[in-house]
Design an enzyme around this catalytic site. Structure first.
Site, PDB file in Angstrom:
ATOM      1  N   LYS A 254       0.840  -1.201   0.000  1.00 31.84           N
ATOM      2  CA  LYS A 254       0.000   0.000   0.000  1.00 31.84           C
ATOM      3  C   LYS A 254       0.872   1.248   0.000  1.00 31.84           C
ATOM      4  O   LYS A 254       1.839   1.334   0.765  1.00 31.84           O
ATOM      5  CB  LYS A 254      -0.886   0.024   1.251  1.00 31.84           C
ATOM      6  CG  LYS A 254      -2.071  -0.898   1.150  1.00 31.84           C
ATOM      7  CD  LYS A 254      -3.031  -0.697   2.311  1.00 31.84           C
ATOM      8  CE  LYS A 254      -4.148  -1.723   2.256  1.00 31.84           C
ATOM      9  NZ  LYS A 254      -5.040  -1.568   1.096  1.00 31.84           N
ATOM     10  N   ARG A 327     -10.936 -11.007  -0.134  1.00 28.73           N
ATOM     11  CA  ARG A 327     -11.822 -11.924  -0.855  1.00 28.73           C
ATOM     12  C   ARG A 327     -11.248 -13.346  -0.878  1.00 28.73           C
ATOM     13  O   ARG A 327     -11.984 -14.315  -0.989  1.00 28.73           O
ATOM     14  CB  ARG A 327     -12.087 -11.372  -2.271  1.00 28.73           C
ATOM     15  CG  ARG A 327     -10.887 -11.250  -3.126  1.00 28.73           C
ATOM     16  CD  ARG A 327     -11.085 -10.273  -4.290  1.00 28.73           C
ATOM     17  NE  ARG A 327     -11.053  -8.872  -3.852  1.00 28.73           N
ATOM     18  CZ  ARG A 327     -11.220  -7.827  -4.649  1.00 28.73           C
ATOM     19  NH1 ARG A 327     -11.469  -8.008  -5.930  1.00 28.73           N
ATOM     20  NH2 ARG A 327     -11.156  -6.595  -4.188  1.00 28.73           N
TER      21      ARG A 327
HETATM   22  N1  BES Z   1      -8.464  -3.692   3.312  1.00 28.05           N
HETATM   23  C1  BES Z   1      -8.582  -3.099   2.037  1.00 28.05           C
HETATM   24  C2  BES Z   1      -9.871  -2.287   1.863  1.00 28.05           C
HETATM   25  C3  BES Z   1     -10.076  -1.103   2.785  1.00 28.05           C
HETATM   26  C4  BES Z   1      -9.938   0.173   2.292  1.00 28.05           C
HETATM   27  C5  BES Z   1     -10.495  -1.272   4.073  1.00 28.05           C
HETATM   28  C6  BES Z   1     -10.173   1.265   3.114  1.00 28.05           C
HETATM   29  C7  BES Z   1     -10.741  -0.195   4.901  1.00 28.05           C
HETATM   30  C8  BES Z   1     -10.581   1.073   4.413  1.00 28.05           C
HETATM   31  C9  BES Z   1      -8.570  -4.184   0.956  1.00 28.05           C
HETATM   32  O1  BES Z   1      -7.903  -5.338   1.263  1.00 28.05           O
HETATM   33  C10 BES Z   1      -7.901  -3.590  -0.233  1.00 28.05           C
HETATM   34  O2  BES Z   1      -6.735  -3.309  -0.150  1.00 28.05           O
HETATM   35  N2  BES Z   1      -8.665  -3.398  -1.292  1.00 28.05           N
HETATM   36  C11 BES Z   1      -8.154  -2.846  -2.507  1.00 28.05           C
HETATM   37  C12 BES Z   1      -8.467  -3.844  -3.589  1.00 28.05           C
HETATM   38  C13 BES Z   1      -7.799  -3.576  -4.896  1.00 28.05           C
HETATM   39  C14 BES Z   1      -6.313  -3.773  -4.816  1.00 28.05           C
HETATM   40  C15 BES Z   1      -8.363  -4.527  -5.913  1.00 28.05           C
HETATM   41  C16 BES Z   1      -8.898  -1.546  -2.764  1.00 28.05           C
HETATM   42  O3  BES Z   1     -10.077  -1.472  -2.493  1.00 28.05           O
HETATM   43  O4  BES Z   1      -8.245  -0.609  -3.217  1.00 28.05           O
HETATM   44 ZN    ZN Z   2      -5.802  -5.268   0.788  1.00 29.01          ZN
END
Ligand code: BES
Ligand code: ZN
Ligand code: ZN
Length: 473
Positions: A254, A327
């Site tokens: 991230k 997921r």
């Molecule tokens: N844990 C995150 C989603 C999230 C975002 C939770 C903000 C709480 C607050 C999830 O695992 C993630 O990283 N999702 C990505 C998916 C993408 C890489 C397909 C996203 O939503 O950007």
């Molecule tokens: Zn994630």
């Protein structure tokens, strides 16, 4: 918190909480209680106001309720009083329950007071809230039978406080083992069975998608199975909660917002809190819950983008992005639950996508289901207590987003659009066409800002909602 009914305030000294319905700023009749009057010029019951009067060795706290109150605002009013006026609770405390209050309003009042004890400063030297003192007893006066509603309000808040702790404590404390231990201890205390698969057992069982996510972590993954079965049950509900105790993104590390990713087990915490509450209330339904818990970390052993992994269901998965990890653990959680327990209704809760936050902000969860009755019942349960959700589609037009050329399915479309929907389509693929499944993407509502702290913190979204949904079955 212990409670005790008293008949009147004769001889009472201490703090008296007096809820007041809104009158009118211009009213010439002052608010009057227990020989104490307050001019409407300074207080007339307006919502979110309160007024303190010291008289006859008592601190009278007149609490404005406004003209109309919903469950959540009533709860917040009392949470605020308990949280921000701590100093007035070091003596005896009496709550005057308005005769007009129905049982939901009594419940909300007590829940609010108990939630007001929450202190985000887990690692700071600070004094405990007076309500948490083992000897503290809240006295109450009521013309109606409110004992059950009072007890229930306290139970709800106790479960929500547990969920607050689990989410807000740091990830070096709340790792997968911590969640497993919490489940085992709570199961013993409240009466539900808990089975935990570590890495070896998960491998033997075939939970390969789940295990892939935890590969880069020093903390062993824990697949937690909880079963509350009081016998002679009317219905069987299955729950799954995303339990990523920290989400670095993995090798697709991230670049923004990582510091908040201790909240990535908020779906798990909601499911754990729900299990405590359902068992505490002794609801006559069987509830089986699964929390796949692991950490998404960066290491030589981490799974990689372009890896193809297996899953419990036997479907192969192409990894496009290691940050779309939720997921993957939910896929195995859902398949395992549905295959081995066959619940009539299955609900998963997960902080799954940034896209759900982009769509609904911090006010509303994204709901996905193909079952209209389930959608209606969930939404009604949430609306009754102020935990909102709004439905998004699961149309097959979105299916190409998860179609892979090398495997049965891929974990990300690769496109920065419709992220919450394609994530839900991925989950749907692992529900074996279950006729009553719902997915709640709680990324925006599980962890937020409010008046109770300066930084984002847990909301316990889902605990009361799911319990209420089960109760209403
Ligand atoms: N844990 C995150 C989603 C999230 C975002 C939770 C903000 C709480 C607050 C999830 O695992 C993630 O990283 N999702 C990505 C998916 C993408 C890489 C397909 C996203 O939503 O950007
Ligand atoms: Zn994630
Ligand atoms: Zn995540």
């Amino acid at each position: 918190m212990k409670t005790k009914k008293i008949q009147n305030l004769d001889g009472f000294t201490g703090t008296i909480l007096i809820p007041v319905f809104e009158t009118n700023a211009k009213s010439i009749v002052p608010i009057e209680f227990h020989g104490t009057t307050v001019s409407s010029k300074v207080f007339y019951g307006k919502k979110d106001t309160h007024y303190l009067v010291e008289k006859y060795d008592c601190t009278h706290v007149f609490i404005g309720l406004g003209k109309e109150m919903d469950y959540k605002s009533l709860k917040t009013i009392f949470r605020r009083i308990a949280a921000k006026q701590k100093d007035i609770f070091t003596t005896s405390v009496a709550l005057v329950v308005p005769q007009e209050f129905d049982s939901n309003q009594v419940e909300a009042t007590l829940s609010g007071l108990v939630l007001g004890t929450y202190n985000l400063g887990h690692y700071k030297k600070s004094e405990e809230h007076p309500f948490l003192n083992a000897d503290f007893e809240l006295q109450f006066i009521s013309k109606n039978d409110v004992e059950d509603a009072i007890a229930k309000g306290i139970k709800i808040a106790k479960a929500q406080l547990e969920t607050f702790n689990l989410v807000d404590l740091p990830p070096n404390k709340v790792n997968p083992k911590y969640l497993a231990n919490w489940a085992s201890e709570t199961g013993k205390q409240y009466g539900f069975d808990v089975t935990v698969f570590g890495k070896e057992k998960s491998h033997a069982v075939g939970l390969h998608s789940f295990l892939s996510v935890g590969k880069g972590s020093a903390n062993e993954p824990q697949f937690i199975i909880m079963d509350y079965n009081p016998g002679n049950t009317k219905k069987h509900i299955g729950l799954v909660g995303k339990g990523i105790t920290f989400d670095t993104g993995g090798l697709n590390i991230k670049t923004a917002g990582m510091v908040q990713m201790k909240c990535d087990m908020a779906g798990a915490a909601a499911v754990l809190g729900t299990m405590q509450l359902v068992a505490d209330l002794q609801l006559p339904y069987r509830v089986t819950a699964i929390v796949p818990a692991c950490e998404n970390s960066v290491d030589a052993h981490s799974f990689m983008p372009s890896d193809v992994i297996q899953s419990y269901a036997g479907h192969s998965i192409e990894i496009i992005d290691t940050d779309a990890e939720g997921r993957l653990v939910l896929a195995d959680g859902l398949s395992y639950l549905i295959k081995n327990y066959k619940p009539e209704t299955v609900i998963d809760l997960a902080t799954l996508t940034g896209s759900a936050v982009g769509t609904f902000g911090y006010e509303c969860a994204a709901l996905f289901t193909n079952n209209d009755t389930l959608a209606k019942n969930l939404q009604q349960s949430g609306d009754a207590i102020g935990e909102r959700m709004w439905q998004l589609p699961l149309w097959d037009a979105y299916k190409p987003d998860i179609e892979s050329e090398i495997a049965d399915v891929k974990n990300y479309s690769g496109k920065p659009v419709a992220g919450a929907i394609s994530a839900a389509k991925f989950l749907e693929f692992f529900t074996d066409e279950h006729k009553s499944w719902a997915h709640l993407d709680i990324a925006g509502v599980a962890f937020g800002d409010d008046e109770f702290a300066k930084t984002k913190h847990a909301t316990a979204y889902g605990v009361h909602l799911i319990t209420k949904f089960i109760e209403n079955l």
